[in-house]
Design a protein around this motif. Structure first.
Motif, PDB file in Angstrom:
ATOM      1  N   PRO A 138      -4.823  -3.096   9.085  1.00  0.00           N
ATOM      2  CA  PRO A 138      -6.221  -2.624   9.007  1.00  0.00           C
ATOM      3  C   PRO A 138      -6.374  -1.175   8.582  1.00  0.00           C
ATOM      4  CG  PRO A 138      -5.910  -3.969  10.963  1.00  0.00           C
ATOM      5  CD  PRO A 138      -4.550  -3.774  10.368  1.00  0.00           C
ATOM      6  N   ASP A 139      -5.414  -0.318   8.917  1.00  0.00           N
ATOM      7  CA  ASP A 139      -5.565   1.090   8.545  1.00  0.00           C
ATOM      8  C   ASP A 139      -5.516   1.289   7.034  1.00  0.00           C
ATOM      9  OD1 ASP A 139      -2.874   0.852   7.940  1.00  0.00           O
ATOM     10  OD2 ASP A 139      -2.190   2.333   9.405  1.00  0.00           O
ATOM     11  N   PHE A 140      -4.722   0.468   6.334  1.00  0.00           N
ATOM     12  CA  PHE A 140      -4.647   0.620   4.887  1.00  0.00           C
ATOM     13  C   PHE A 140      -5.903   0.106   4.198  1.00  0.00           C
ATOM     14  CE2 PHE A 140      -3.439  -0.774   0.579  1.00  0.00           C
ATOM     15  CZ  PHE A 140      -3.045   0.450   0.068  1.00  0.00           C
ATOM     16  N   LYS A 141      -6.631  -0.762   4.844  1.00  0.00           N
ATOM     17  CA  LYS A 141      -7.842  -1.310   4.237  1.00  0.00           C
ATOM     18  C   LYS A 141      -8.946  -0.258   4.106  1.00  0.00           C
ATOM     19  CE  LYS A 141      -6.934  -6.103   5.458  1.00  0.00           C
ATOM     20  NZ  LYS A 141      -7.416  -7.359   6.075  1.00  0.00           N
ATOM     21  N   GLN A 142      -8.715   0.926   4.688  1.00  0.00           N
ATOM     22  CA  GLN A 142      -9.656   2.034   4.512  1.00  0.00           C
ATOM     23  C   GLN A 142      -9.377   2.795   3.221  1.00  0.00           C
ATOM     24  OE1 GLN A 142     -12.142   2.224   6.767  1.00  0.00           O
ATOM     25  NE2 GLN A 142     -11.114   0.427   7.646  1.00  0.00           N
ATOM     26  N   TYR A 143      -8.313   2.421   2.522  1.00  0.00           N
ATOM     27  CA  TYR A 143      -7.956   3.056   1.249  1.00  0.00           C
ATOM     28  C   TYR A 143      -9.134   2.957   0.277  1.00  0.00           C
ATOM     29  CZ  TYR A 143      -5.420   3.685  -3.205  1.00  0.00           C
ATOM     30  OH  TYR A 143      -5.007   4.115  -4.441  1.00  0.00           O
ATOM     31  N   SER A 144      -9.454   4.060  -0.379  1.00  0.00           N
ATOM     32  CA  SER A 144     -10.680   4.142  -1.192  1.00  0.00           C
ATOM     33  C   SER A 144     -10.719   3.130  -2.330  1.00  0.00           C
ATOM     34  CB  SER A 144     -10.838   5.563  -1.755  1.00  0.00           C
ATOM     35  OG  SER A 144      -9.735   5.897  -2.580  1.00  0.00           O
ATOM     36  N   ASP A 145      -9.562   2.730  -2.828  1.00  0.00           N
ATOM     37  CA  ASP A 145      -9.522   1.774  -3.941  1.00  0.00           C
ATOM     38  C   ASP A 145      -8.912   0.451  -3.498  1.00  0.00           C
ATOM     39  OD1 ASP A 145     -10.325   1.287  -6.487  1.00  0.00           O
ATOM     40  OD2 ASP A 145      -8.732   2.387  -7.482  1.00  0.00           O
ATOM     41  N   TYR A 146      -9.149   0.111  -2.246  1.00  0.00           N
ATOM     42  CA  TYR A 146      -8.531  -1.090  -1.677  1.00  0.00           C
ATOM     43  C   TYR A 146      -8.946  -2.356  -2.419  1.00  0.00           C
ATOM     44  CZ  TYR A 146      -7.089  -4.701   1.581  1.00  0.00           C
ATOM     45  OH  TYR A 146      -6.516  -5.810   2.128  1.00  0.00           O
ATOM     46  N   THR A 147     -10.188  -2.420  -2.868  1.00  0.00           N
ATOM     47  CA  THR A 147     -10.670  -3.615  -3.572  1.00  0.00           C
ATOM     48  C   THR A 147      -9.846  -3.875  -4.825  1.00  0.00           C
ATOM     49  OG1 THR A 147     -12.923  -3.297  -2.753  1.00  0.00           O
ATOM     50  CG2 THR A 147     -12.649  -4.706  -4.675  1.00  0.00           C
ATOM     51  N   PHE A 148      -9.565  -2.812  -5.584  1.00  0.00           N
ATOM     52  CA  PHE A 148      -8.739  -2.971  -6.785  1.00  0.00           C
ATOM     53  C   PHE A 148      -7.347  -3.465  -6.423  1.00  0.00           C
ATOM     54  CE2 PHE A 148      -5.472  -1.388  -9.656  1.00  0.00           C
ATOM     55  CZ  PHE A 148      -5.925  -1.844 -10.885  1.00  0.00           C
ATOM     56  N   VAL A 149      -6.754  -2.869  -5.399  1.00  0.00           N
ATOM     57  CA  VAL A 149      -5.404  -3.253  -4.993  1.00  0.00           C
ATOM     58  C   VAL A 149      -5.381  -4.705  -4.545  1.00  0.00           C
ATOM     59  CG1 VAL A 149      -3.549  -2.810  -3.334  1.00  0.00           C
ATOM     60  CG2 VAL A 149      -4.792  -0.895  -4.355  1.00  0.00           C
ATOM     61  N   GLU A 150      -6.371  -5.102  -3.763  1.00  0.00           N
ATOM     62  CA  GLU A 150      -6.430  -6.467  -3.255  1.00  0.00           C
ATOM     63  C   GLU A 150      -6.534  -7.489  -4.390  1.00  0.00           C
ATOM     64  OE1 GLU A 150      -8.656  -8.585   0.474  1.00  0.00           O
ATOM     65  OE2 GLU A 150      -9.912  -7.445  -0.904  1.00  0.00           O
ATOM     66  N   LYS A 151      -7.321  -7.159  -5.409  1.00  0.00           N
ATOM     67  CA  LYS A 151      -7.543  -8.092  -6.516  1.00  0.00           C
ATOM     68  C   LYS A 151      -6.416  -8.071  -7.544  1.00  0.00           C
ATOM     69  CE  LYS A 151     -12.617  -8.083  -6.391  1.00  0.00           C
ATOM     70  NZ  LYS A 151     -13.840  -7.742  -7.149  1.00  0.00           N
ATOM     71  N   ASN A 152      -5.733  -6.954  -7.662  1.00  0.00           N
ATOM     72  CA  ASN A 152      -4.786  -6.787  -8.763  1.00  0.00           C
ATOM     73  C   ASN A 152      -3.338  -6.609  -8.345  1.00  0.00           C
ATOM     74  OD1 ASN A 152      -6.622  -6.447 -11.357  1.00  0.00           O
ATOM     75  ND2 ASN A 152      -7.599  -5.280  -9.714  1.00  0.00           N
ATOM     76  N   MET A 153      -3.038  -6.711  -7.046  1.00  0.00           N
ATOM     77  CA  MET A 153      -1.652  -6.559  -6.617  1.00  0.00           C
ATOM     78  C   MET A 153      -0.796  -7.696  -7.149  1.00  0.00           C
ATOM     79  SD  MET A 153       0.764  -4.925  -5.161  1.00  0.00           S
ATOM     80  CE  MET A 153      -0.122  -3.586  -4.387  1.00  0.00           C
ATOM     81  N   ILE A 154      -1.259  -8.938  -6.961  1.00  0.00           N
ATOM     82  CA  ILE A 154      -0.500 -10.096  -7.415  1.00  0.00           C
ATOM     83  C   ILE A 154      -1.474 -11.227  -7.695  1.00  0.00           C
ATOM     84  CG2 ILE A 154      -0.097 -10.978  -5.086  1.00  0.00           C
ATOM     85  CD1 ILE A 154       2.751 -11.764  -6.071  1.00  0.00           C
ATOM     86  N   ASP A 155      -1.149 -12.037  -8.673  1.00  0.00           N
ATOM     87  CA  ASP A 155      -2.044 -13.118  -9.084  1.00  0.00           C
ATOM     88  C   ASP A 155      -2.061 -14.211  -8.012  1.00  0.00           C
ATOM     89  OD1 ASP A 155      -3.545 -15.019 -10.325  1.00  0.00           O
ATOM     90  OD2 ASP A 155      -2.431 -15.013 -12.200  1.00  0.00           O
ATOM     91  N   LEU A 156      -3.115 -14.245  -7.211  1.00  0.00           N
ATOM     92  CA  LEU A 156      -3.209 -15.207  -6.119  1.00  0.00           C
ATOM     93  C   LEU A 156      -3.504 -16.619  -6.591  1.00  0.00           C
ATOM     94  CD1 LEU A 156      -5.189 -13.062  -3.515  1.00  0.00           C
ATOM     95  CD2 LEU A 156      -2.746 -13.484  -3.610  1.00  0.00           C
ATOM     96  N   SER A 157      -3.863 -16.772  -7.859  1.00  0.00           N
ATOM     97  CA  SER A 157      -4.152 -18.112  -8.379  1.00  0.00           C
ATOM     98  C   SER A 157      -2.882 -18.886  -8.716  1.00  0.00           C
ATOM     99  CB  SER A 157      -5.030 -18.017  -9.631  1.00  0.00           C
ATOM    100  OG  SER A 157      -4.311 -17.438 -10.708  1.00  0.00           O
ATOM    101  N   LYS A 158      -1.759 -18.181  -8.772  1.00  0.00           N
ATOM    102  CA  LYS A 158      -0.499 -18.819  -9.119  1.00  0.00           C
ATOM    103  C   LYS A 158       0.349 -19.039  -7.870  1.00  0.00           C
ATOM    104  CE  LYS A 158      -0.354 -16.795 -13.748  1.00  0.00           C
ATOM    105  NZ  LYS A 158       0.417 -15.965 -14.706  1.00  0.00           N
ATOM    106  N   PRO A 159       0.732 -20.290  -7.620  1.00  0.00           N
ATOM    107  CA  PRO A 159       1.546 -20.576  -6.426  1.00  0.00           C
ATOM    108  C   PRO A 159       2.947 -20.002  -6.561  1.00  0.00           C
ATOM    109  CG  PRO A 159       1.415 -22.511  -7.832  1.00  0.00           C
ATOM    110  CD  PRO A 159       0.484 -21.481  -8.429  1.00  0.00           C
TER     111      PRO A 159
END
Length: 287
Positions: A179-200
């Motif tokens: 939870p502490d890292f979710k306060q990161y200012s660009d967390y939304t970008f990281v969450e969406k672009n860290m790894i392709d969640l559509s690929k198993p």
């Protein structure tokens, strides 16, 4: 001001010297090769510093810049690399760039693949040199995350992982799901672009765990030394405790330190010598 003048002096020496050699004093000098391509992409470049007049080299420091996985450049860490060279004249240094993420490309596995390609390039480049083919990954912020992930994660096909002698983590996020890292200012970008969640993935591991260094720590993980700021508004100090706990639980040799200041203050005139001295002490105990 003193640091700025010193940096300007170093850069003047680098860019004015026809033979691409830098003399750091005290009989310490390095040959320099800039913007070497270790891959076909234009972002896959590195600067290589090789000690002159050395009978043997202990290993190679690989410097990985920060920038939130989508920005930054190796030039951001040129000054620190030069400072490290003064302390470690028996090591070679590679300051690398890697492919940056954007809204149409993912962080993983591109960026850890680039580290692997860079290490492979360095091994081939130095095969005829009297050099210990071991690496120390030194990363800052996002670069520290990538350095830890590359070294710990056994899912990625990183063929040079076993040659990692140690990891130097400077204000790197170790647990992206906390939870502490979710306060990161660009967390939304990281969450969406860290790894392709559509690929198993071909395992029972969730995609969200794949990007988390602490998830992968085991008894065979390389020794790790970490530094976190007492007032870091980007990567919270609590990440230090999380990482320490995982390393200690798995009995991995590690040390961690808290420096005074925020996310950028590790490199100032007060803290930088402290970090470099602690890195030196730590490596003396690594075989």
């Amino acid at each position: 001001m003193k640091k700025i003048l010193k940096l300007l002096f170093f850069l003047l020496v680098i860019f004015s010297c026809k033979e691409k050699t830098i003399d750091l004093g005290n009989s310490i000098s390095f040959d320099i090769e800039e913007n070497l391509s270790y891959g076909e992409n234009s972002a896959q470049k590195l600067d290589f510093y090789f000690p002159k007049n050395k009978d043997s080299i202990k290993g190679i420091f690989v410097i990985v810049h920060g920038g939130g996985w989508k920005a930054g450049d190796k030039s951001n860490l040129t000054y620190f690399t030069l400072s490290m060279m003064e302390k470690f004249p028996d090591y070679a240094f590679a300051n690398i760039n890697y492919r940056l993420a954007n809204n149409s490309s993912f962080i993983l596995p591109n960026q850890t693949d680039d580290i692997d390609k860079a290490l492979d390039f360095l091994i081939k480049k130095t095969v005829k040199e009297k050099i210990n083919p071991h690496f120390i990954l030194l990363g800052y912020s996002a670069g520290a995350h990538l350095s830890m992930l590359y070294s710990y994660n056994t899912l990625f096909a990183n063929k040079q992982r076993t040659k990692i002698k140690a990891v130097v983590n400077i204000v790197g996020p170790a647990d992206l799901l906390h939870p502490d890292f979710k306060q990161y200012s660009d967390y939304t970008f990281v969450e969406k672009n860290m790894i392709d969640l559509s690929k198993p993935t071909p395992t029972d591991i969730t995609n969200r765990d794949i990007a988390n260094p602490v998830y992968w720590i085991n008894k065979n993980s390389p020794p790790t030394i970490s530094f976190y700021g007492s007032n870091d508004q980007v990567i919270p100090l609590s990440q230090k405790k999380i990482l320490d706990s995982a390393l200690n639980k798995n009995k991995v040799r590690n040390q961690s330190y808290e420096f005074s200041g925020g996310h950028l203050d590790w490199s100032n005139e007060k803290n930088s010598p402290f970090l470099i001295d602690k890195i030196s002490e730590f490596l003396k105990h690594i075989k």
